[in-house]
Write a protein that holds these residues in place. Sequence first.
Motif, PDB file in Angstrom:
ATOM      1  N   ASN A  37      63.128  36.651  60.455  1.00 46.05           N
ATOM      2  CA  ASN A  37      62.566  35.604  61.294  1.00 46.05           C
ATOM      3  C   ASN A  37      61.481  34.802  60.577  1.00 46.05           C
ATOM      4  OD1 ASN A  37      62.241  34.201  63.827  1.00 46.05           O
ATOM      5  ND2 ASN A  37      60.357  35.358  64.089  1.00 46.05           N
ATOM      6  N   PRO A  71      64.382  37.165  67.832  1.00 45.17           N
ATOM      7  CA  PRO A  71      64.337  37.390  66.380  1.00 45.17           C
ATOM      8  C   PRO A  71      63.090  38.131  65.902  1.00 45.17           C
ATOM      9  CG  PRO A  71      63.972  35.087  66.886  1.00 45.17           C
ATOM     10  CD  PRO A  71      64.392  35.751  68.159  1.00 45.17           C
ATOM     11  N   TYR A 123      63.646  42.033  66.594  1.00 42.62           N
ATOM     12  CA  TYR A 123      64.721  42.830  66.011  1.00 42.62           C
ATOM     13  C   TYR A 123      64.845  42.728  64.495  1.00 42.62           C
ATOM     14  CZ  TYR A 123      65.976  43.971  70.711  1.00 42.62           C
ATOM     15  OH  TYR A 123      65.932  44.445  71.990  1.00 42.62           O
ATOM     16  N   LEU A 124      64.614  41.602  63.910  1.00 39.60           N
ATOM     17  CA  LEU A 124      64.646  41.464  62.447  1.00 39.60           C
ATOM     18  C   LEU A 124      63.461  40.585  62.034  1.00 39.60           C
ATOM     19  CD1 LEU A 124      68.456  40.909  61.791  1.00 39.60           C
ATOM     20  CD2 LEU A 124      67.132  42.960  61.287  1.00 39.60           C
ATOM     21  N   ARG A 178      69.397  31.197  62.487  1.00 35.84           N
ATOM     22  CA  ARG A 178      69.631  32.596  62.888  1.00 35.84           C
ATOM     23  C   ARG A 178      71.126  32.862  63.015  1.00 35.84           C
ATOM     24  NH1 ARG A 178      65.502  31.486  66.842  1.00 35.84           N
ATOM     25  NH2 ARG A 178      66.986  31.768  68.539  1.00 35.84           N
ATOM     26  N   LEU A 204      73.826  42.660  66.311  1.00 39.24           N
ATOM     27  CA  LEU A 204      73.252  41.462  65.704  1.00 39.24           C
ATOM     28  C   LEU A 204      73.035  40.359  66.741  1.00 39.24           C
ATOM     29  CD1 LEU A 204      75.175  41.293  62.329  1.00 39.24           C
ATOM     30  CD2 LEU A 204      72.725  41.660  62.654  1.00 39.24           C
ATOM     31  N   TYR A 248      69.462  39.730  67.973  1.00 38.11           N
ATOM     32  CA  TYR A 248      68.567  38.991  67.088  1.00 38.11           C
ATOM     33  C   TYR A 248      68.519  37.518  67.468  1.00 38.11           C
ATOM     34  CZ  TYR A 248      66.769  36.578  63.024  1.00 38.11           C
ATOM     35  OH  TYR A 248      66.051  35.759  62.210  1.00 38.11           O
TER      36      TYR A 248
END
Length: 122
Positions: free
Chosen positions: A40, A32, A35-36, A54, A25, A28
């Motif tokens: 984001n 951002p 990865y996610l 975040r 995590l 991220y």
Amino acid sequence: MHEAPNRTARREDRPRILLEMQDRLEVYLDEPGRYLPTLNVVNGSHRQQRRERRMACVQLLRAMLSYLDLASQRIGIPQRDGGFMSLTLSFLARHACRAVRWAERAMRDLLHAGLVTAQQGP
């Protein structure tokens, strides 16, 4: 949902996949969009999610992963009698060392991003 006792499994007792997820995590926070991406853009803007926001999401996810039961895919504590004690958002907020209001905003982001689902307790 019931309030769980204030206890945490030691890190070395947790399944390796959960430890790896918690560690990953971190990426991220720096990238951002890579990865996610759904998290984001949950704010509806083309701009990158603020770092503080975040961090809130990452800390709540880490707290959730600390109590994720892999067999049932639920956040809580399996009981000896076969039952399951679900955890409250206020418990997870305390585990993440944050205020409940902060956890509510992070949970809303995680829900809208499709990363978690939640059920209201009785």
